[in-house]
Write a protein that holds these residues in place. Structure first.
Motif, PDB file in Angstrom:
ATOM      1  N   PHE A 116       0.811  -1.219   0.000  1.00 46.71           N
ATOM      2  CA  PHE A 116       0.000   0.000   0.000  1.00 46.71           C
ATOM      3  C   PHE A 116       0.843   1.267   0.000  1.00 46.71           C
ATOM      4  CE2 PHE A 116      -2.517   3.344   2.033  1.00 46.71           C
ATOM      5  CZ  PHE A 116      -3.625   3.334   1.205  1.00 46.71           C
ATOM      6  N   SER A 117       1.972   1.230   0.650  1.00 41.32           N
ATOM      7  CA  SER A 117       2.777   2.437   0.861  1.00 41.32           C
ATOM      8  C   SER A 117       3.809   2.624  -0.253  1.00 41.32           C
ATOM      9  CB  SER A 117       3.487   2.339   2.215  1.00 41.32           C
ATOM     10  OG  SER A 117       4.496   1.361   2.135  1.00 41.32           O
ATOM     11  N   ARG A 149      -4.235   0.463  -2.671  1.00 42.03           N
ATOM     12  CA  ARG A 149      -3.470   1.611  -3.182  1.00 42.03           C
ATOM     13  C   ARG A 149      -3.950   2.042  -4.565  1.00 42.03           C
ATOM     14  NH1 ARG A 149       3.085   1.802  -3.759  1.00 42.03           N
ATOM     15  NH2 ARG A 149       3.222   3.427  -5.331  1.00 42.03           N
TER      16      ARG A 149
END
Length: 191
Positions: A116-117, A149
Motif C-alpha cells: 500500500f505504501s 493503493r
C-alpha cells in the motif's frame, strides 16, 4: 518558465493511447520485482484522462502488480544466492534488510504495508521468497495492499476527472517548481 506543462500535455496524450493499458500492465508487473518506477505515474494520468475506465485500470494494475510480486517471490525463493550480491551493492540493500526485519515481526502485515505504501514493494516480494513466506498469505496481502493503493489512486483521479485535469494543467508549472524546490530543501537538510 514553462517546463512542466509540455511534459504534462505529453503524459495526457500518452495516457489516451490505445496501447496504454498494455504499457501500464507491463510496468506494474516489472515494478513489483525489479523496475524502479511505480505504476502510479501511469495509472493516475490514465484515470484522469479516462475516468470511466478508472476501475478497470485499477484492477489491471492490481492484478499485474501481484503477478509481478509473485515473480519477485520466485526470484527470492529460487535465486537468492545470485541476487544477494547485487542487492548488497545496490541502493536497495537497506530496504531489503528492512523487509527481512519486518517479516520477522509482522509477516503478512509487512507485505500489506509495503503493497500500500511507497516503500519499495519489490524488496518485500524478493525477501518473502528468500524467507519462504507461505505463498497464500503473501498473495492475499499483496492483493489487498496493492488493490487498496491502486483503487484509491483511481478513485481520486476519476472523482476529479476533467475539472482536475484542467486545474492541474493551469497550475502544473507552479506545482512542478514547488515540488523541485521542496526536494532541494530536503536534500540540503539531510546533508
Amino acid at each position: 518558465m514553462r517546463l512542466f506543462s509540455p511534459l504534462y500535455r505529453r503524459a495526457m496524450v500518452w495516457s489516451r493511447h490505445p496501447h496504454a493499458p498494455w504499457y501500464l500492465g507491463g510496468m506494474s508487473f516489472a515494478e513489483s520485482s525489479f523496475f524502479p518506477i511505480p505504476p502510479d505515474v501511469m495509472l493516475a494520468p490514465m484515470c484522469l484522462a479516462n475516468p470511466r475506465q478508472a476501475w478497470r485500470l485499477a484492477l489491471l494494475t492490481t492484478l499485474t502488480s501481484v503477478a509481478g510480486g509473485l515473480f519477485g517471490y520466485a526470484i527470492g525463493h529460487l535465486a537468492t544466492d545470485a541476487v544477494l550480491p547485487w542487492l548488497q551493492d545496490s541502493r536497495y540493500w537497506p530496504a531489503y534488510q528492512t523487509a527481512v526485519e519486518w517479516f520477522g515481526r509482522w509477516g503478512f502485515w509487512a507485505v500489506f504495508i509495503a503493497g500500500f505504501s511507497p516503500i519499495p514493494y519489490k524488496m518485500f516480494t524478493i525477501a518473502a521468497g528468500a524467507l519462504s513466506m507461505a505463498l497464500l498469505p503473501f498473495t492475499l496481502a499483496s492483493l489487498i495492499g496493492r488493490g487498496a493503493r491502486f483503487f484509491l489512486v483511481a478513485a481520486l483521479m476519476a472523482w476529479g476527472g476533467a475539472r482536475m485535469e484542467a486545474a492541474l494543467h493551469r497550475h502544473v508549472d507552479r506545482l512542478g517548481w514547488a515540488t523541485g524546490a521542496l526536494l532541494a530543501l530536503v536534500v540540503l537538510a539531510y546533508r
